[in-house]
Design an enzyme around this catalytic site. Structure first.
Site, PDB file in Angstrom:
ATOM      1  N   PHE A   1       0.846  -1.297  -0.082  1.00 31.00           N
ATOM      2  CA  PHE A   1       0.071   0.023   0.059  1.00 31.00           C
ATOM      3  C   PHE A   1       0.769   1.180   0.040  1.00 31.00           C
ATOM      4  CE2 PHE A   1       0.970  -0.398   4.435  1.00 31.00           C
ATOM      5  CZ  PHE A   1       1.182   1.141   4.727  1.00 31.00           C
TER       6      PHE A   1
ATOM      7  N   LYS B   1      -1.242  -6.959  -9.202  1.00 37.27           N
ATOM      8  CA  LYS B   1      -2.125  -7.091  -8.008  1.00 37.27           C
ATOM      9  C   LYS B   1      -1.709  -6.216  -6.974  1.00 37.27           C
ATOM     10  CE  LYS B   1      -2.655  -8.463  -4.453  1.00 37.27           C
ATOM     11  NZ  LYS B   1      -3.391  -7.526  -3.159  1.00 37.27           N
TER      12      LYS B   1
ATOM     13  N   GLU C   1      -4.860  -4.098  -1.655  1.00 38.99           N
ATOM     14  CA  GLU C   1      -6.305  -3.958  -1.704  1.00 38.99           C
ATOM     15  C   GLU C   1      -6.655  -2.635  -0.986  1.00 38.99           C
ATOM     16  OE1 GLU C   1      -4.629  -6.347  -0.282  1.00 38.99           O
ATOM     17  OE2 GLU C   1      -5.410  -7.475   1.387  1.00 38.99           O
TER      18      GLU C   1
ATOM     19  N   SER D   1       5.385  -7.038   3.072  1.00 47.71           N
ATOM     20  CA  SER D   1       5.977  -7.445   4.467  1.00 47.71           C
ATOM     21  C   SER D   1       6.838  -8.903   4.447  1.00 47.71           C
ATOM     22  CB  SER D   1       4.802  -7.558   5.401  1.00 47.71           C
ATOM     23  OG  SER D   1       3.927  -8.733   5.049  1.00 47.71           O
TER      24      SER D   1
ATOM     25  N   CYS E   1       9.807   1.416   3.661  1.00 46.19           N
ATOM     26  CA  CYS E   1      10.694   0.288   3.969  1.00 46.19           C
ATOM     27  C   CYS E   1      12.052   0.788   4.192  1.00 46.19           C
ATOM     28  CB  CYS E   1      10.592  -1.034   2.860  1.00 46.19           C
ATOM     29  SG  CYS E   1      11.361  -0.276   1.440  1.00 46.19           S
TER      30      CYS E   1
ATOM     31  N   GLU F   1       9.211  -4.278  13.258  1.00 46.00           N
ATOM     32  CA  GLU F   1       8.913  -3.144  12.187  1.00 46.00           C
ATOM     33  C   GLU F   1       7.568  -2.311  12.547  1.00 46.00           C
ATOM     34  OE1 GLU F   1       7.852  -4.197   8.187  1.00 46.00           O
ATOM     35  OE2 GLU F   1       8.944  -2.504   7.304  1.00 46.00           O
TER      36      GLU F   1
HETATM   37  P1  NAD Z   1       1.660  -6.752   2.853  1.00 50.77           P
HETATM   38  O1  NAD Z   1       2.676  -7.758   2.978  1.00 50.77           O
HETATM   39  O2  NAD Z   1       0.485  -6.557   3.915  1.00 50.77           O
HETATM   40  O3  NAD Z   1       0.848  -6.843   1.517  1.00 50.77           O
HETATM   41  C1  NAD Z   1       1.497  -6.762   0.337  1.00 50.77           C
HETATM   42  C2  NAD Z   1       0.937  -7.515  -0.555  1.00 50.77           C
HETATM   43  O4  NAD Z   1       0.621  -8.875  -0.561  1.00 50.77           O
HETATM   44  C3  NAD Z   1      -0.532  -6.882  -0.913  1.00 50.77           C
HETATM   45  O5  NAD Z   1      -0.860  -6.861  -2.240  1.00 50.77           O
HETATM   46  C4  NAD Z   1      -1.534  -7.760  -0.246  1.00 50.77           C
HETATM   47  O6  NAD Z   1      -2.877  -7.908  -0.728  1.00 50.77           O
HETATM   48  C5  NAD Z   1      -0.643  -9.073  -0.051  1.00 50.77           C
HETATM   49  N1  NAD Z   1      -1.038 -10.069   0.990  1.00 50.77           N
HETATM   50  C6  NAD Z   1      -1.407  -9.356   2.407  1.00 50.77           C
HETATM   51  N2  NAD Z   1      -1.166 -10.534   3.086  1.00 50.77           N
HETATM   52  C7  NAD Z   1      -1.312 -11.800   2.418  1.00 50.77           C
HETATM   53  C8  NAD Z   1      -1.388 -13.093   2.766  1.00 50.77           C
HETATM   54  N3  NAD Z   1      -1.472 -13.437   3.955  1.00 50.77           N
HETATM   55  N4  NAD Z   1      -1.163 -14.138   1.758  1.00 50.77           N
HETATM   56  C9  NAD Z   1      -0.812 -13.771   0.504  1.00 50.77           C
HETATM   57  N5  NAD Z   1      -0.815 -12.198   0.132  1.00 50.77           N
HETATM   58  C10 NAD Z   1      -0.914 -11.232   1.052  1.00 50.77           C
HETATM   59  O7  NAD Z   1       2.414  -5.338   2.980  1.00 50.77           O
HETATM   60  P2  NAD Z   1       1.914  -4.032   3.234  1.00 50.77           P
HETATM   61  O8  NAD Z   1       1.193  -3.722   4.345  1.00 50.77           O
HETATM   62  O9  NAD Z   1       0.716  -3.595   1.899  1.00 50.77           O
HETATM   63  O10 NAD Z   1       3.087  -3.000   2.940  1.00 50.77           O
HETATM   64  C11 NAD Z   1       4.088  -2.655   3.916  1.00 50.77           C
HETATM   65  C12 NAD Z   1       5.151  -3.530   3.998  1.00 50.77           C
HETATM   66  O11 NAD Z   1       5.824  -3.698   2.672  1.00 50.77           O
HETATM   67  C13 NAD Z   1       6.069  -3.495   5.088  1.00 50.77           C
HETATM   68  O12 NAD Z   1       6.638  -4.571   5.749  1.00 50.77           O
HETATM   69  C14 NAD Z   1       7.255  -2.636   4.205  1.00 50.77           C
HETATM   70  O13 NAD Z   1       8.450  -2.692   4.857  1.00 50.77           O
HETATM   71  C15 NAD Z   1       7.060  -3.382   3.119  1.00 50.77           C
HETATM   72  N6  NAD Z   1       7.758  -2.886   1.998  1.00 50.77           N
HETATM   73  C16 NAD Z   1       9.037  -3.585   1.352  1.00 50.77           C
HETATM   74  C17 NAD Z   1       9.502  -2.743   0.323  1.00 50.77           C
HETATM   75  C18 NAD Z   1      10.924  -3.091  -0.108  1.00 50.77           C
HETATM   76  O14 NAD Z   1      11.380  -2.758  -1.197  1.00 50.77           O
HETATM   77  N7  NAD Z   1      11.600  -4.007   0.657  1.00 50.77           N
HETATM   78  C19 NAD Z   1       8.976  -1.568  -0.258  1.00 50.77           C
HETATM   79  C20 NAD Z   1       7.884  -1.116   0.152  1.00 50.77           C
HETATM   80  C21 NAD Z   1       7.258  -1.777   1.189  1.00 50.77           C
END
Ligand code: NAD
Length: 491
Positions: free
Chosen positions: A155, A179, A182, A232, A287, A382
Site C-alpha cells: 500500500f 495485483k 487492496e 511485508s 521500508c 517493524e
Molecule cells: P503486505 O505484505 O501486507 O501486503 C503486500 C501484498 O501482499 C498486498 O498486495 C497484499 O494484498 C498481499 N497480502 C497480504 N497478506 C497476504 C497473505 N496472507 N497472503 C498472500 N498475500 C497477502 O504489506 P503492506 O502492509 O501492503 O506494505 C507494508 C510492508 O511492505 C512493510 O513491511 C514494508 O517494509 C514492506 N515494503 C517493502 C519494500 C521493499 O522494497 N523491501 C518496499 C515497500 C514496502
C-alpha cells in the site's frame, strides 16, 4: 462518505484492456486514510478472474514479443509524457488513497516516472556481446521475454512500486498482471488507463484486485512465469516459497528495521534534518525509514535537536496519515508497550495532531523512544509508523553488533564526518543498501533497489540493470559459417 443515496462504485479489474467486473461477491471498502471517506469498493477477485486475465494476457503477449525492443519502448516515451502532463491529478490520487502529504505524493510520482525513463533505455542495455570464441566461431546471446508475469505490491507506494516492475517487464516483451494492495487499488487502475492512452496493446498490462486468495492463485497459476513481490517479510516469504514450488522465478522484497548510526563527529544540522525526514516521511510507512538510531558516545546535542523537531511537528499538517485504523491501533500498541518494557517515551506523538486534521483520519504524531534496549519490541519489530527508537551505545562496534544481529537487512546508515569511519561501517553493516549521511539511501536507476536477509527472498533484482535479467531468459547462439578458419578441436 458512503451513504444509502450515494453508493460508492465497485472497482473493475482491467483485463484484456477492458473494465471487467469481478466474479467475486467479496468486497472491501477503499478508504481515504486522512478523512475516512470511502472512495470505492474493491473486489477480492477469484482464481477464475485471474485465469481470464492470464488467457487475455497470454494471447496479447505473443504479438507484443514479436516487436523489437526499440519499438516496444516507444509506448514508454508516450507514457512518461502523459504522466508528466497529468502529474497534478496523479499526485492528488496518491494523496487520496494513501493519505500521504502532497509533496510526498509528488515525490512518489517523480520516482515512478524515473522508472519509466529507465525502461526507455532498455535498447541500450539490451545491446549484447559477440565473441569469437574460437577462430571462425562466434557466440552471442539473445534475450527473450518470459511470457505472462505478475507484480504484487504493497500500500505504501501505490504508484511507484508497480512502476518499479511494469515498465521494464513490459519493455522486455512480457505481459504483466498487477495485483496491487487492496488498500490502495485506485492508482493501479489509473496506471492501466495511462498505459492504454500511451498506446500499449490491450492485455499487456492488466489489473486484478484482491487479497490472499488471488495472491495464492498467482503463485499457483501454471502460465505465470515470474512474480515480483514487494510487501511485508511474512508475505514475501510465503510468496517466494509458494511461487518457487511451482517453478516460477520469484523475487520477493520484504519488510525492514533500519538502523542509523550517529557518531559524535556528525554534522549536527545535516544529521538532524536527515534523521527526522527519514523517520517521519510518509508517516514512517517506508521500508527505507529510519527506525532505530544507534547513538554512539555523547551525541546529545544532536538527539536534543531531533527530539525538539519531532515535538514541533504535527500529524495532519507536517506528516500524513496512517493507512488504516488497524495499523494505527498497532502503532499505538507499540507506544503503550515501550514504557512498560523500560524505554523512555521522550516524545509522545499520540496528541500531536494538527487542529485542521479530520477527526476521521488515522493520525499519529512523531514519537521518540529513548534509552531503549536492543531487545525491546520498539528496537526489534517493524513498527511502520512515525517513530524513532534511540539505543545508546559506547562504541561503533557495539552499534554495528546491534545492527548486524537484526534479522532484516534493507538499509543502514551512518552519520559522520570521517571517511575512514564511514568506510569501516559500510564494510561491516549487514544490509543491502547503505547510506553515508543519508537516511533514505534509495539506489536510483540504473542501480537496483533491494536488501539482504529477511528483507529479500530470491535471486535477481526488480529494478535497475538487474531487472532486465529478471524479466527475461537468455538463449546462447554459437555460429560457424566456414571450416576454413579451423584452428583447434573447438572450431
Ligand atoms: P503486505 O505484505 O501486507 O501486503 C503486500 C501484498 O501482499 C498486498 O498486495 C497484499 O494484498 C498481499 N497480502 C497480504 N497478506 C497476504 C497473505 N496472507 N497472503 C498472500 N498475500 C497477502 O504489506 P503492506 O502492509 O501492503 O506494505 C507494508 C510492508 O511492505 C512493510 O513491511 C514494508 O517494509 C514492506 N515494503 C517493502 C519494500 C521493499 O522494497 N523491501 C518496499 C515497500 C514496502
Amino acid at each position: 462518505m458512503k451513504t444509502a443515496e450515494q453508493p460508492v462504485p465497485t472497482l473493475p479489474n482491467i483485463i484484456g484492456g477492458e473494465s471487467v467486473a469481478s466474479t467475486s461477491a467479496r468486497k472491501l471498502d477503499v478508504t481515504n486514510p486522512a478523512t475516512g471517506e470511502i472512495l470505492g469498493e474493491v473486489p477480492l477477485s477469484t482464481a477464475a478472474d485471474l485465469d481470464l486475465a492470464v488467457k487475455k494476457a497470454s494471447a496479447a503477449q505473443k504479438a507484443w514479443a514479436k516487436l523489437s525492443v526499440k519499438d516496444r519502448v516507444q509506448v514508454l516515451f508516450r507514457l512518461k509524457a502523459l504522466m508528466e502532463e497529468q502529474s497534478d491529478a496523479l499526485t492528488e490520487l496518491i494523496v487520496r488513497e494513501n493519505g500521504k502529504t502532497t509533496p510526498e505524493a509528488a515525490g512518489e510520482l517523480a520516482r515512478a516516472i524515473e522508472c519509466v525513463e529507465f525502461a526507455t533505455s532498455l535498447p541500450q542495455i539490451a545491446a549484447g556481446q559477440v565473441l569469437e570464441v574460437s577462430r571462425g566461431v562466434e557466440c552471442k546471446m539473445y534475450r527473450y521475454p518470459l511470457g505472462v508475469v505478475a507484480a504484487i505490491t504493497p500500500f505504501n507506494f501505490p504508484m511507484m512500486v508497480p512502476m518499479w516492475m511494469a515498465p521494464t517487464a513490459i519493455a522486455a516483451g512480457n505481459a504483466l498482471i498487477l495485483k496491487a494492495s487492496e488498500q490502495t487499488p485506485l492508482s493501479a487502475i489509473e496506471l492501466a488507463r495511462l498505459f492504454d492512452e500511451a498506446g500499449l496493446p490491450k492485455g499487456i498490462f492488466s489489473v486484478v484486485h484482491g487479497d490472499r486468495e488471488i495472491v495464492e492463485a498467482i503463485c499457483d497459476h501454471p502460465e505465470i512465469h515470474a512474480i515480483g513481490f514487494v510487501g511485508s517479510t511474512k508475505v514475501a516469504k510465503l510468496v517466494y516459497e509458494r511461487g518457487s514450488k511451482h517453478g516460477k522465478r520469484v523475487k520477493a522484497l520484504g519488510g525492514a528495521k533500519n538502523h542509523l548510526v550517529v557518531m559524535p563527529d556528525a554534522d549536527v544540522d545535516m544529521t538532524v534534518a536527515n534523521v527526522v525526514a527519514s523517520a517521519t516521511g510518509c508517516a514512517g510507512q517506508r521500508c527505507m525509514a529510519a527506525s532505530v538510531l544507534l547513538a554512539v558516545g555523547d551525541v546529545d546535542p544532536i538527539l536534543d535537536k531531533i527530539k525538539a523537531k519531532f515535538k514541533s511537528m504535527k500529524a495532519g499538517k507536517d506528516i500524513g496519515a496512517i493507512i488504516s485504523t488497524q495499523a494505527k491501533e498497532r502503532i499505538l500498541g507499540f507506544i503503550a508497550g515501550a514504557s512498560k518494557e523500560g524505554a523512555e517515551l521522550a516524545v509522545d506523538g499520540r496528541k500531536s495532531v494538527d487542529a485542521s486534521a479530520s477527526a476521521n483520519g488515522n493520525f499519529i504524531g512523531p514519537t521518540v523512544f529513548d534509552h531503549a534496549r536492543p531487545e525491546h519490541a520498539v528496537s526489534c519489530d517493524e513498527i511502520f509508523g512515525p517513530t524513532l527508537t534511540i539505543v545508546r551505545c559506547k562504541t561503533l562496534d557495539e552499534a554495528l553488533n546491534i545492527e548486524n544481529n537484526n534479522p532484516y537487512g534493507n538499509a543502514a546508515a551512518i552519520y559522520t564526518s570521517s571517511g575512514e569511519v564511514a568506510h569501516y561501517f559500510m564494510e561491516r553493516a549487514n544490509a543491502g543498501m547503505i547510506g553515508v549521511n543519508i537516511g533514505v539511501p534509495v539506489p536510483r536507476e540504473p542501480f537496483p533497489f533491494g536488501g539482504w536477509n529477511d528483507s529479500s527472498y530470491g535471486e535477481g533484482d526488480l529494478t535497475g540493470h538487474g531487472s532486465y535479467d529478471f524479466w527475461t531468459r537468455t538463449k546462447k547462439i554459437t555460429t560457424k559459417w566456414t571450416d576454413k578458419n579451423r584452428s583447434n578441436w573447438m572450431s
